[in-house]
Scaffold this motif. Structure first.
Motif, PDB file in Angstrom:
ATOM      1  N   VAL A 159     -21.005  -4.982   3.437  1.00  0.00           N
ATOM      2  CA  VAL A 159     -21.657  -6.115   4.050  1.00  0.00           C
ATOM      3  C   VAL A 159     -21.554  -7.126   3.250  1.00  0.00           C
ATOM      4  O   VAL A 159     -21.316  -8.436   3.634  1.00  0.00           O
ATOM      5  CB  VAL A 159     -23.096  -5.505   4.510  1.00  0.00           C
ATOM      6  CG1 VAL A 159     -23.668  -6.714   5.055  1.00  0.00           C
ATOM      7  CG2 VAL A 159     -22.896  -4.332   5.537  1.00  0.00           C
ATOM      8  N   LEU A 160     -22.213  -7.090   2.010  1.00  0.00           N
ATOM      9  CA  LEU A 160     -22.029  -8.242   0.911  1.00  0.00           C
ATOM     10  C   LEU A 160     -20.581  -8.633   0.836  1.00  0.00           C
ATOM     11  O   LEU A 160     -20.482  -9.885   0.451  1.00  0.00           O
ATOM     12  CB  LEU A 160     -22.423  -7.657  -0.399  1.00  0.00           C
ATOM     13  CG  LEU A 160     -24.098  -6.979  -0.471  1.00  0.00           C
ATOM     14  CD1 LEU A 160     -24.357  -6.623  -1.964  1.00  0.00           C
ATOM     15  CD2 LEU A 160     -24.974  -8.402  -0.133  1.00  0.00           C
ATOM     16  N   TYR A 161     -19.592  -7.806   0.760  1.00  0.00           N
ATOM     17  CA  TYR A 161     -18.032  -8.148   0.874  1.00  0.00           C
ATOM     18  C   TYR A 161     -17.899  -9.225   1.654  1.00  0.00           C
ATOM     19  O   TYR A 161     -17.318 -10.321   1.529  1.00  0.00           O
ATOM     20  CB  TYR A 161     -17.223  -7.111   0.597  1.00  0.00           C
ATOM     21  CG  TYR A 161     -15.790  -7.249   0.812  1.00  0.00           C
ATOM     22  CD1 TYR A 161     -15.082  -7.421  -0.499  1.00  0.00           C
ATOM     23  CD2 TYR A 161     -15.168  -7.521   2.243  1.00  0.00           C
ATOM     24  CE1 TYR A 161     -13.686  -7.735  -0.138  1.00  0.00           C
ATOM     25  CE2 TYR A 161     -14.060  -7.922   2.183  1.00  0.00           C
ATOM     26  CZ  TYR A 161     -13.139  -7.950   1.050  1.00  0.00           C
ATOM     27  OH  TYR A 161     -11.827  -8.367   1.265  1.00  0.00           O
ATOM     28  N   LEU A 162     -18.266  -8.928   2.885  1.00  0.00           N
ATOM     29  CA  LEU A 162     -17.888  -9.801   3.976  1.00  0.00           C
ATOM     30  C   LEU A 162     -18.701 -11.205   3.850  1.00  0.00           C
ATOM     31  O   LEU A 162     -18.357 -12.186   4.279  1.00  0.00           O
ATOM     32  CB  LEU A 162     -18.368  -9.114   5.335  1.00  0.00           C
ATOM     33  CG  LEU A 162     -17.470  -8.019   5.763  1.00  0.00           C
ATOM     34  CD1 LEU A 162     -18.028  -7.509   6.876  1.00  0.00           C
ATOM     35  CD2 LEU A 162     -16.053  -8.710   6.020  1.00  0.00           C
ATOM     36  N   GLY A 163     -20.053 -11.278   3.420  1.00  0.00           N
ATOM     37  CA  GLY A 163     -20.626 -12.336   3.065  1.00  0.00           C
ATOM     38  C   GLY A 163     -20.030 -13.312   2.081  1.00  0.00           C
ATOM     39  O   GLY A 163     -19.788 -14.506   2.191  1.00  0.00           O
ATOM     40  N   LEU A 164     -19.625 -12.640   1.094  1.00  0.00           N
ATOM     41  CA  LEU A 164     -18.837 -13.412  -0.100  1.00  0.00           C
ATOM     42  C   LEU A 164     -17.347 -13.880   0.305  1.00  0.00           C
ATOM     43  O   LEU A 164     -16.873 -15.037   0.156  1.00  0.00           O
ATOM     44  CB  LEU A 164     -18.341 -12.438  -1.259  1.00  0.00           C
ATOM     45  CG  LEU A 164     -19.686 -12.109  -1.869  1.00  0.00           C
ATOM     46  CD1 LEU A 164     -19.529 -10.951  -3.100  1.00  0.00           C
ATOM     47  CD2 LEU A 164     -20.373 -13.443  -2.555  1.00  0.00           C
ATOM     48  N   ILE A 165     -16.654 -13.194   1.174  1.00  0.00           N
ATOM     49  CA  ILE A 165     -15.336 -13.745   1.982  1.00  0.00           C
ATOM     50  C   ILE A 165     -15.736 -14.724   2.882  1.00  0.00           C
ATOM     51  O   ILE A 165     -15.049 -15.922   2.638  1.00  0.00           O
ATOM     52  CB  ILE A 165     -14.896 -12.535   2.929  1.00  0.00           C
ATOM     53  CG1 ILE A 165     -14.146 -11.376   1.932  1.00  0.00           C
ATOM     54  CG2 ILE A 165     -13.817 -13.030   3.804  1.00  0.00           C
ATOM     55  CD1 ILE A 165     -13.139 -11.818   1.106  1.00  0.00           C
ATOM     56  N   ALA A 166     -16.956 -14.935   3.513  1.00  0.00           N
ATOM     57  CA  ALA A 166     -17.152 -16.088   4.279  1.00  0.00           C
ATOM     58  C   ALA A 166     -17.537 -17.333   3.401  1.00  0.00           C
ATOM     59  O   ALA A 166     -17.069 -18.632   3.760  1.00  0.00           O
ATOM     60  CB  ALA A 166     -18.513 -15.808   5.037  1.00  0.00           C
ATOM     61  N   LEU A 167     -18.084 -17.006   2.302  1.00  0.00           N
ATOM     62  CA  LEU A 167     -18.398 -18.137   1.321  1.00  0.00           C
ATOM     63  C   LEU A 167     -17.251 -18.910   0.743  1.00  0.00           C
ATOM     64  O   LEU A 167     -17.081 -19.955   0.473  1.00  0.00           O
ATOM     65  CB  LEU A 167     -19.404 -17.683   0.172  1.00  0.00           C
ATOM     66  CG  LEU A 167     -20.883 -17.530   0.690  1.00  0.00           C
ATOM     67  CD1 LEU A 167     -21.597 -16.931  -0.533  1.00  0.00           C
ATOM     68  CD2 LEU A 167     -21.454 -18.564   1.215  1.00  0.00           C
TER      69      LEU A 167
END
Length: 260
Positions: A159-167
């Motif tokens: 989940v955190l990975y997807l947030g970082l990809i978005a950033l």
């Protein structure tokens, strides 16, 4: 910042494409994960599943779902340039770092919210389908469960990975300002290094896997054979975080020196 957050949230939530992209990311990721799980077959002679990681295999849908998340993040800024609305935005919020920060917080929040059903759906599909492929307790594999510490870490980390990809994608959008170019750059950053790593051997392969945003970040999903990874799980996620921070910093710097 409060006003900027509210303004950026209003933009995101009133655009129908935002919700369609979020739903598309969930559907694509879960369908891909379920499809891979259903088509997987492990030979009965596999000694305890030495080369298999059921949790990581179940989460493979994240590899595709992230592309939709990246597009959503890119559009959050490039669409304003394309439509000329960015001039109005900057007139209302002249502090450009505040504007980009508000976009980053909003888009990261949406990515995290989208990541929860993606990860949950992939893990549920894996738990239901992988035992039929031979990845069951009878062959040395525990059923996928977030009660298992490494699996919980893989789930939260994904989940955190997807947030970082978005950033990271938002930062790329701020740098290039064009939807097509920014999307191409982001997808190239994600998917080209793993392909390049497959074409080389020796230490070069390992070096590419250690620094590439996707390869490093997805190390967080591993629950078996941790010592054989190019980077430890949390270190890999930290490398992705550095990519995201770097792209956002470059984006802020260019926003300050370029005209709208």
């Amino acid at each position: 910042m409060t006003d900027a957050l509210r303004a950026e949230w209003t933009k995101l939530r009133t655009i129908a494409g935002t919700w369609w992209l979020m739903a598309g990311a969930v559907a694509l990721a879960v369908a891909a994960g379920a499809g891979i799980a259903a088509s997987t077959h492990v030979s009965p002679g596999d000694p305890g599943g030495a080369g298999q990681d059921p949790t990581k295999l179940a989460l493979i849908g994240v590899d595709l779902g992230q592309a939709v998340i990246a597009v959503l993040a890119v559009l959050a800024i490039t669409e304003e340039y394309g439509a000329g609305i960015i001039k109005i935005t900057l007139a209302a919020m002249p502090r450009r770092e505040v504007m980009l920060g508000a976009k980053a917080l909003n888009i990261a929040g949406l990515a995290l919210i989208t990541g929860v059903p993606i990860v949950a759906g992939c893990l549920i599909a894996g738990r239901l389908l992988l035992p039929a492929a031979g990845l069951d307790p009878a062959h040395g594999y525990a059923l996928i469960s977030i009660a298992h510490g490494p699996t919980l870490r893989a789930a939260v980390g994904s989940v955190l990975y997807l947030g970082l990809i978005a950033l990271m994608s938002l930062g790329v959008g701020a740098v290039f300002r064009d939807t097509a170019v920014s999307t191409g750059v982001v997808l190239g950053m994600l998917y080209l290094p793993p392909l390049l790593a497959d074409l080389v051997s020796g230490p070069w392969r390992r070096h590419i896997q250690q620094i590439a945003p996707m390869s490093a970040g997805l190390a967080i999903q591993a629950t078996r054979n941790i010592r054989s990874l190019p980077v430890p799980p949390w270190t890999g996620l930290s490398i992705l975080a550095a990519w995201a921070a770097g792209m956002l910093l470059v984006g802020v710097a260019l926003l300050k020196v370029r005209d709208a």
